[in-house]
Scaffold this motif. Structure first.
Motif, PDB file in Angstrom:
ATOM      1  N   ARG A   1      28.831   7.667 -64.661  1.00 12.53           N
ATOM      2  CA  ARG A   1      27.924   7.246 -63.614  1.00 12.53           C
ATOM      3  C   ARG A   1      28.726   6.490 -62.552  1.00 12.53           C
ATOM      4  O   ARG A   1      29.914   6.218 -62.721  1.00 12.53           O
ATOM      5  CB  ARG A   1      26.821   6.368 -64.197  1.00 12.53           C
ATOM      6  CG  ARG A   1      25.885   7.115 -65.137  1.00 12.53           C
ATOM      7  CD  ARG A   1      24.901   6.188 -65.822  1.00 12.53           C
ATOM      8  NE  ARG A   1      24.025   5.513 -64.848  1.00 12.53           N
ATOM      9  CZ  ARG A   1      23.096   4.621 -65.189  1.00 12.53           C
ATOM     10  NH1 ARG A   1      22.931   4.288 -66.460  1.00 12.53           N
ATOM     11  NH2 ARG A   1      22.335   4.062 -64.273  1.00 12.53           N
ATOM     12  N   LEU A   2      28.049   6.132 -61.476  1.00 10.16           N
ATOM     13  CA  LEU A   2      28.729   5.546 -60.320  1.00 10.16           C
ATOM     14  C   LEU A   2      28.109   4.206 -59.952  1.00 10.16           C
ATOM     15  O   LEU A   2      26.895   4.012 -60.077  1.00 10.16           O
ATOM     16  CB  LEU A   2      28.596   6.499 -59.122  1.00 10.16           C
ATOM     17  CG  LEU A   2      29.194   6.059 -57.791  1.00 10.16           C
ATOM     18  CD1 LEU A   2      30.708   6.080 -57.862  1.00 10.16           C
ATOM     19  CD2 LEU A   2      28.712   6.980 -56.671  1.00 10.16           C
ATOM     20  N   LYS A   3      28.949   3.282 -59.524  1.00  4.40           N
ATOM     21  CA  LYS A   3      28.466   2.081 -58.841  1.00  4.40           C
ATOM     22  C   LYS A   3      29.416   1.790 -57.677  1.00  4.40           C
ATOM     23  O   LYS A   3      30.604   2.131 -57.727  1.00  4.40           O
ATOM     24  CB  LYS A   3      28.371   0.888 -59.780  1.00  4.40           C
ATOM     25  CG  LYS A   3      29.677   0.397 -60.360  1.00  4.40           C
ATOM     26  CD  LYS A   3      29.419  -0.792 -61.276  1.00  4.40           C
ATOM     27  CE  LYS A   3      30.707  -1.284 -61.933  1.00  4.40           C
ATOM     28  NZ  LYS A   3      30.460  -2.422 -62.850  1.00  4.40           N
ATOM     29  N   PHE A   4      28.878   1.198 -56.625  1.00  6.59           N
ATOM     30  CA  PHE A   4      29.671   0.864 -55.454  1.00  6.59           C
ATOM     31  C   PHE A   4      30.142  -0.587 -55.525  1.00  6.59           C
ATOM     32  O   PHE A   4      29.505  -1.433 -56.157  1.00  6.59           O
ATOM     33  CB  PHE A   4      28.847   1.064 -54.174  1.00  6.59           C
ATOM     34  CG  PHE A   4      28.576   2.490 -53.834  1.00  6.59           C
ATOM     35  CD1 PHE A   4      29.515   3.245 -53.145  1.00  6.59           C
ATOM     36  CD2 PHE A   4      27.379   3.097 -54.202  1.00  6.59           C
ATOM     37  CE1 PHE A   4      29.268   4.567 -52.828  1.00  6.59           C
ATOM     38  CE2 PHE A   4      27.115   4.425 -53.886  1.00  6.59           C
ATOM     39  CZ  PHE A   4      28.067   5.166 -53.191  1.00  6.59           C
ATOM     40  N   ASP A   5      31.242  -0.873 -54.842  1.00 10.88           N
ATOM     41  CA  ASP A   5      31.718  -2.255 -54.739  1.00 10.88           C
ATOM     42  C   ASP A   5      30.993  -2.962 -53.601  1.00 10.88           C
ATOM     43  O   ASP A   5      31.606  -3.630 -52.762  1.00 10.88           O
ATOM     44  CB  ASP A   5      33.236  -2.291 -54.534  1.00 10.88           C
ATOM     45  CG  ASP A   5      33.686  -1.586 -53.265  1.00 10.88           C
ATOM     46  OD1 ASP A   5      32.847  -0.960 -52.574  1.00 10.88           O
ATOM     47  OD2 ASP A   5      34.891  -1.660 -52.939  1.00 10.88           O
ATOM     48  N   SER A   6      29.685  -2.802 -53.573  1.00 12.14           N
ATOM     49  CA  SER A   6      28.843  -3.372 -52.528  1.00 12.14           C
ATOM     50  C   SER A   6      27.508  -3.769 -53.149  1.00 12.14           C
ATOM     51  O   SER A   6      26.991  -3.044 -54.012  1.00 12.14           O
ATOM     52  CB  SER A   6      28.606  -2.349 -51.415  1.00 12.14           C
ATOM     53  OG  SER A   6      27.532  -2.726 -50.572  1.00 12.14           O
ATOM     54  N   PRO A   7      26.915  -4.875 -52.714  1.00  9.40           N
ATOM     55  CA  PRO A   7      25.617  -5.283 -53.253  1.00  9.40           C
ATOM     56  C   PRO A   7      24.439  -4.583 -52.584  1.00  9.40           C
ATOM     57  O   PRO A   7      23.281  -4.894 -52.888  1.00  9.40           O
ATOM     58  CB  PRO A   7      25.595  -6.790 -52.952  1.00  9.40           C
ATOM     59  CG  PRO A   7      26.385  -6.925 -51.694  1.00  9.40           C
ATOM     60  CD  PRO A   7      27.481  -5.897 -51.798  1.00  9.40           C
ATOM     61  N   SER A   8      24.693  -3.641 -51.699  1.00  7.96           N
ATOM     62  CA  SER A   8      23.637  -2.984 -50.936  1.00  7.96           C
ATOM     63  C   SER A   8      22.603  -2.314 -51.847  1.00  7.96           C
ATOM     64  O   SER A   8      22.954  -1.443 -52.652  1.00  7.96           O
ATOM     65  CB  SER A   8      24.239  -1.924 -50.012  1.00  7.96           C
ATOM     66  OG  SER A   8      23.247  -1.029 -49.550  1.00  7.96           O
TER      67      SER A   8
ATOM     68  N   THR B   1      22.927   8.719 -60.059  1.00  8.15           N
ATOM     69  CA  THR B   1      23.992   9.433 -60.761  1.00  8.15           C
ATOM     70  C   THR B   1      23.770   9.480 -62.269  1.00  8.15           C
ATOM     71  O   THR B   1      24.496  10.176 -62.977  1.00  8.15           O
ATOM     72  CB  THR B   1      25.372   8.824 -60.451  1.00  8.15           C
ATOM     73  OG1 THR B   1      25.429   7.468 -60.934  1.00  8.15           O
ATOM     74  CG2 THR B   1      25.659   8.847 -58.957  1.00  8.15           C
ATOM     75  N   LYS B   2      22.765   8.751 -62.774  1.00  7.15           N
ATOM     76  CA  LYS B   2      22.433   8.856 -64.193  1.00  7.15           C
ATOM     77  C   LYS B   2      21.721  10.173 -64.502  1.00  7.15           C
ATOM     78  O   LYS B   2      21.651  10.603 -65.651  1.00  7.15           O
ATOM     79  CB  LYS B   2      21.547   7.683 -64.617  1.00  7.15           C
ATOM     80  CG  LYS B   2      20.141   7.729 -64.078  1.00  7.15           C
ATOM     81  CD  LYS B   2      19.318   6.510 -64.497  1.00  7.15           C
ATOM     82  CE  LYS B   2      19.013   6.536 -65.973  1.00  7.15           C
ATOM     83  NZ  LYS B   2      18.112   5.422 -66.391  1.00  7.15           N
ATOM     84  N   ILE B   3      21.186  10.817 -63.481  1.00  8.45           N
ATOM     85  CA  ILE B   3      20.425  12.056 -63.640  1.00  8.45           C
ATOM     86  C   ILE B   3      21.387  13.224 -63.825  1.00  8.45           C
ATOM     87  O   ILE B   3      22.283  13.445 -62.999  1.00  8.45           O
ATOM     88  CB  ILE B   3      19.515  12.300 -62.423  1.00  8.45           C
ATOM     89  CG1 ILE B   3      18.564  11.102 -62.224  1.00  8.45           C
ATOM     90  CG2 ILE B   3      18.732  13.593 -62.583  1.00  8.45           C
ATOM     91  CD1 ILE B   3      17.808  11.130 -60.917  1.00  8.45           C
ATOM     92  N   ASN B   4      21.201  13.964 -64.892  1.00  5.97           N
ATOM     93  CA  ASN B   4      22.146  15.032 -65.228  1.00  5.97           C
ATOM     94  C   ASN B   4      21.752  16.349 -64.545  1.00  5.97           C
ATOM     95  O   ASN B   4      21.307  17.301 -65.189  1.00  5.97           O
ATOM     96  CB  ASN B   4      22.224  15.211 -66.746  1.00  5.97           C
ATOM     97  CG  ASN B   4      23.452  15.992 -67.169  1.00  5.97           C
ATOM     98  OD1 ASN B   4      24.165  16.558 -66.345  1.00  5.97           O
ATOM     99  ND2 ASN B   4      23.709  16.030 -68.464  1.00  5.97           N
TER     100      ASN B   4
END
Length: 234
Positions: free
Chosen positions: A116-123, A133-136
């Motif tokens: 899965r993905l996370k950004f280096d931003s609190p947005s 991105t958890k959705i397959n």
């Protein structure tokens, strides 16, 4: 007889990434938990900064390739010695024990997948798309999530389509979904939000959506690249 544990080749395409190459290589070394990482292949598309110097400083193997991520990743795969190819963008950082998690999935008989993905931003805006991105489903995939794939399967599918100057990850992953079960590991690759900061979050996400739409409407790689060049490319 104990089953032999497969080895992993990490492949990172780069072009003038001196600001990010040390960070990703340090994170790989920090977050590796097994002895199964056979090599880190930095595939350079003609950098004119200190990208290659820093890659070699960290002990990575540097390959030179024709510019273009599909070309670079295919060249890395061709020169890779590992049983599993792990494609990683230079501004995406793998989670602790990423190698252990990939090997566990492979041991279960799954030949390809991503994190899965996370950004280096609190947005919250970017957070929503990261949550997706958890959705397959293929529509929720992208190269920033990294990709592992059995080398034999990669070769069977012919690798990345080098006609795609952009969207090469999505096109290839789409073929993977049609061929075999795809696993989304429930852990996170952290990727840089730099493009969103440069272009504007809503504006850039809109253009990415248009590129997805063009692909699903059957537009070819040249049409997609033309749209990208006019609306996204710096």
């Amino acid at each position: 007889m104990q089953k032999e544990v497969p080895n992993i080749s990490i492949i990172i395409p780069v072009l003038n990434e001196e600001d990010y190459i040390q960070r990703v290589l340090a994170k790989i070394l920090e977050n590796t938990c097994t002895d199964q990482i056979m090599e880190i292949l930095i595939v350079d598309g003609g950098s004119t900064d200190r990208t290659v110097f820093f890659a070699q400083k960290f002990g990575a193997r540097v390959l030179s390739s024709e510019k273009g991520r599909a070309n670079q990743m295919n060249w890395g795969a061709k020169n890779a010695s590992g049983d599993i190819l792990y494609f990683l963008h230079v501004d995406s950082l793998p989670p602790p024990g990423f190698d252990t998690q990939v090997l566990k999935v492979v041991e279960e008989g799954i030949r390809t997948g991503c994190f899965r993905l996370k950004f280096d931003s609190p947005s919250p805006f970017l957070g929503f798309f990261a949550w997706c991105t958890k959705i397959n489903r293929p529509i929720c995939r992208g190269g920033d999530q990294s990709l592992f794939v059995d080398k034999e399967l990669f070769e069977t599918l012919g690798g990345f389509d080098e006609n795609y100057k952009v969207y090469e990850d999505n096109e290839f992953i789409g073929r993977l979904y049609k061929k075999t079960p795809f696993k989304v590991i429930n852990d996170y690759v952290e990727t840089s939000a730099r493009r969103y900061m440069e272009k504007g979050m809503v504006r850039l996400q809109y253009h990415f959506a248009m590129i997805h739409l063009k692909y699903y409407l059957g537009k070819g790689p040249e049409n997609i690249y033309d749209y990208y060049r006019k609306n996204i490319a710096l």
